[in-house]
Write a protein that holds these residues in place. Structure first.
Motif, PDB file in Angstrom:
ATOM      1  N   HIS A 149      41.695  44.281  42.880  1.00 51.61           N
ATOM      2  CA  HIS A 149      42.522  45.009  42.360  1.00 51.61           C
ATOM      3  C   HIS A 149      43.306  44.005  41.523  1.00 51.61           C
ATOM      4  O   HIS A 149      43.380  42.349  41.609  1.00 51.61           O
ATOM      5  CB  HIS A 149      43.436  46.194  42.399  1.00 51.61           C
ATOM      6  N   ARG A 150      44.597  44.330  40.729  1.00 50.17           N
ATOM      7  CA  ARG A 150      45.446  43.569  40.334  1.00 50.17           C
ATOM      8  C   ARG A 150      45.450  42.398  41.243  1.00 50.17           C
ATOM      9  O   ARG A 150      46.428  41.588  41.272  1.00 50.17           O
ATOM     10  CB  ARG A 150      46.265  44.261  38.699  1.00 50.17           C
ATOM     11  N   ALA A 151      46.284  43.182  42.540  1.00 48.21           N
ATOM     12  CA  ALA A 151      47.042  42.688  43.308  1.00 48.21           C
ATOM     13  C   ALA A 151      46.488  41.440  43.967  1.00 48.21           C
ATOM     14  O   ALA A 151      47.143  40.982  44.525  1.00 48.21           O
ATOM     15  CB  ALA A 151      48.123  44.177  44.427  1.00 48.21           C
ATOM     16  N   ASN A 152      45.626  41.503  43.939  1.00 42.52           N
ATOM     17  CA  ASN A 152      44.939  41.075  44.885  1.00 42.52           C
ATOM     18  C   ASN A 152      43.536  39.455  44.472  1.00 42.52           C
ATOM     19  O   ASN A 152      43.008  39.061  44.967  1.00 42.52           O
ATOM     20  CB  ASN A 152      43.950  41.369  46.602  1.00 42.52           C
ATOM     21  N   LEU A 153      43.335  39.891  43.281  1.00 42.61           N
ATOM     22  CA  LEU A 153      42.743  39.171  42.460  1.00 42.61           C
ATOM     23  C   LEU A 153      42.245  37.986  42.586  1.00 42.61           C
ATOM     24  O   LEU A 153      41.186  37.253  42.394  1.00 42.61           O
ATOM     25  CB  LEU A 153      41.657  40.226  41.402  1.00 42.61           C
ATOM     26  N   ASP A 154      43.650  38.213  42.571  1.00 44.71           N
ATOM     27  CA  ASP A 154      43.855  36.153  42.326  1.00 44.71           C
ATOM     28  C   ASP A 154      43.914  35.326  43.667  1.00 44.71           C
ATOM     29  O   ASP A 154      43.568  34.446  43.655  1.00 44.71           O
ATOM     30  CB  ASP A 154      44.928  35.627  41.007  1.00 44.71           C
ATOM     31  N   ALA A 155      44.091  36.234  44.681  1.00 43.53           N
ATOM     32  CA  ALA A 155      43.883  35.770  45.323  1.00 43.53           C
ATOM     33  C   ALA A 155      41.940  35.500  46.880  1.00 43.53           C
ATOM     34  O   ALA A 155      42.083  35.776  47.760  1.00 43.53           O
ATOM     35  CB  ALA A 155      44.589  36.771  46.960  1.00 43.53           C
ATOM     36  N   LEU A 156      41.080  35.966  45.764  1.00 45.45           N
ATOM     37  CA  LEU A 156      39.187  35.817  46.285  1.00 45.45           C
ATOM     38  C   LEU A 156      39.301  34.509  46.506  1.00 45.45           C
ATOM     39  O   LEU A 156      38.426  35.134  47.440  1.00 45.45           O
ATOM     40  CB  LEU A 156      38.818  35.667  44.527  1.00 45.45           C
ATOM     41  N   ASP A 157      39.842  33.497  46.497  1.00 37.10           N
ATOM     42  CA  ASP A 157      39.469  31.944  47.863  1.00 37.10           C
ATOM     43  C   ASP A 157      39.976  32.409  48.910  1.00 37.10           C
ATOM     44  O   ASP A 157      39.418  32.059  49.452  1.00 37.10           O
ATOM     45  CB  ASP A 157      39.897  31.025  46.592  1.00 37.10           C
ATOM     46  N   ALA A 158      41.301  32.891  48.248  1.00 35.99           N
ATOM     47  CA  ALA A 158      42.338  33.247  50.384  1.00 35.99           C
ATOM     48  C   ALA A 158      40.688  34.142  50.923  1.00 35.99           C
ATOM     49  O   ALA A 158      41.023  34.335  52.631  1.00 35.99           O
ATOM     50  CB  ALA A 158      43.159  32.968  49.937  1.00 35.99           C
ATOM     51  N   LEU A 159      40.687  34.845  50.093  1.00 36.45           N
ATOM     52  CA  LEU A 159      39.720  36.042  50.782  1.00 36.45           C
ATOM     53  C   LEU A 159      38.204  35.722  51.606  1.00 36.45           C
ATOM     54  O   LEU A 159      38.238  36.059  52.546  1.00 36.45           O
ATOM     55  CB  LEU A 159      39.646  36.985  49.898  1.00 36.45           C
ATOM     56  N   VAL A 160      37.900  35.104  50.904  1.00 37.52           N
ATOM     57  CA  VAL A 160      36.616  34.447  50.756  1.00 37.52           C
ATOM     58  C   VAL A 160      36.883  34.127  52.334  1.00 37.52           C
ATOM     59  O   VAL A 160      35.807  33.210  53.305  1.00 37.52           O
ATOM     60  CB  VAL A 160      35.749  32.929  49.948  1.00 37.52           C
TER      61      VAL A 160
END
Length: 371
Positions: A160-171
């Motif tokens: 969602h808006r609060a974590n989509l830009d952290a996708l690299d970090a999530l992977v």
């Protein structure tokens, strides 16, 4: 073009067993219904064992033991053993809160085959805000225990808006924790999520950037980890083939025994939903109105009725059509061909404008706990 009546359904292959709606987290995007099932009305382990036997006879080969948080069930090992005895592959879908070495050993010995662990963000503070509780350390410990136990591990991140830009970090987090699979699932607006839609909806630019990163990660990790992307149908303007069609491949049993064609169907069906305490699972799947109502194509109206994609996307999501228009027979408004698509387009337009002015963490209406 004439509508086609659905033939007798194929057997379902999967069962989502919602063991409880109780949960230590209060995630703003939670897909549990807003009217949570109370703990006192939950099916017993003995009742679940009967459900699993009926499910196996019907053709089910896999069950996701979910919630809420299934670890809140003290009889979870007994439930796992019952599913395993019925010949059904078991996967635990969990927040990881409450999982310790001895309990995981009991679950594995009872027949648990794999674990899917939820994660809200790669940053512990951001994760706590999204979940409404501090649980990052418990998740990290749970991942370590699952790998040490030799069980396959999947991570699920609702985007969602609060974590989509952290996708690299999530992977990267999934790699660090030793996951075999990471599911990057854009928020589906059911249950509690519509109450936070304004804060959860990402901008088109966020989605475009994330999609590019997913493709790069898939290429990079092709031989190491499966990377799954669940598309954001609001933004894409393409109806998702929800559950492979209504009552087509899977069924859900809620904590109180209510049987549903998909986890979100409780709001649509209401009192019309059958219950395993009153009906056999075979009758529910093959004959109940709740499962046959939107099966096949006979229910469709235009533009679905004449659309060449009607056997691919099945008209989109009935629950979403009902939630956004009040009429479950309407074309899913997420589809760009829907006469109601303007409703969704306006929501995404506003989200794209609002994201440019975001400052600080969003204010969520967190889900309640089960009574």
């Amino acid at each position: 073009m004439a509508a086609v009546t659905a033939p007798d359904p194929d057997p379902p292959w999967a069962l989502l067993a919602e063991l409880t709606h109780g949960c230590p987290l209060r995630c703003a995007y939670c897909s549990n219904p807003t009217e949570l099932v109370g703990r006192a009305t939950e099916l017993s382990a003995k009742e679940w064992a009967d459900v699993f036997r009926q499910a196996a006879d019907l053709g089910v080969v896999q069950t996701h033991l979910s919630g809420g948080e299934p670890l809140l069930r003290r009889d979870l090992a007994e439930i796992v053993a019952a599913a395993d005895a019925a010949g059904i592959h078991t996967q635990l879908v969990t927040s990881g809160v409450g999982l310790h070495r001895e309990r995981l050993a009991r679950l594995r010995d009872a027949g648990l085959r794999s674990v899917q662990l939820s994660v809200q963000h790669a940053d512990p503070r951001a994760a706590a805000h999204i979940a409404g509780a501090r649980a990052f350390t418990a998740k990290e410990r749970a991942a370590r225990l699952v790998r040490a136990a030799g069980l396959p591990l999947g991570l699920n991140a609702v985007l969602h808006r609060a974590n989509l830009d952290a996708l690299d970090a999530l992977v990267e987090l999934a790699l660090t924790w030793g996951a075999d699979r990471v599911e990057l699932a854009n928020t589906q607006f059911y249950g509690w999520a519509p109450r936070n839609r304004e804060a959860l909806l990402p901008s088109r630019e966020q989605v475009a950037r994330a999609r590019e990163r997913v493709e790069l990660w898939r290429e990079r990790l092709a031989d190491r980890m499966e990377v799954v992307w669940v598309a954001p149908d609001y933004v894409d303007g393409v109806a998702k083939p929800c559950m492979g069609g209504w009552g087509a491949v899977s069924l859900t049993v809620a904590p109180d025994g209510t049987a549903l064609p998909c986890p979100a169907a409780a709001a649509l069906l209401g009192r019309d939903a059958p219950n395993v305490r009153q009906h056999r699972l075979g009758w529910i799947w093959r004959e109940s109105d709740a499962f046959t109502r939107y099966r096949g194509q006979a229910w469709m109206s235009d533009p679905c009725r004449g659309c060449e994609l009607r056997a691919v996307d099945f008209g989109g999501c009935r629950c979403q059509a009902y939630a956004l228009t009040g009429d479950a027979t309407r074309t899913d408004p997420a589809c760009h061909r829907s006469p109601d698509h303007g409703v969704v387009r306006a929501l995404v337009d506003e989200a794209s404008r609002a994201s440019a002015f975001d400052g600080g963490p969003p204010a969520y209406a967190y889900r309640a706990d089960a009574p």
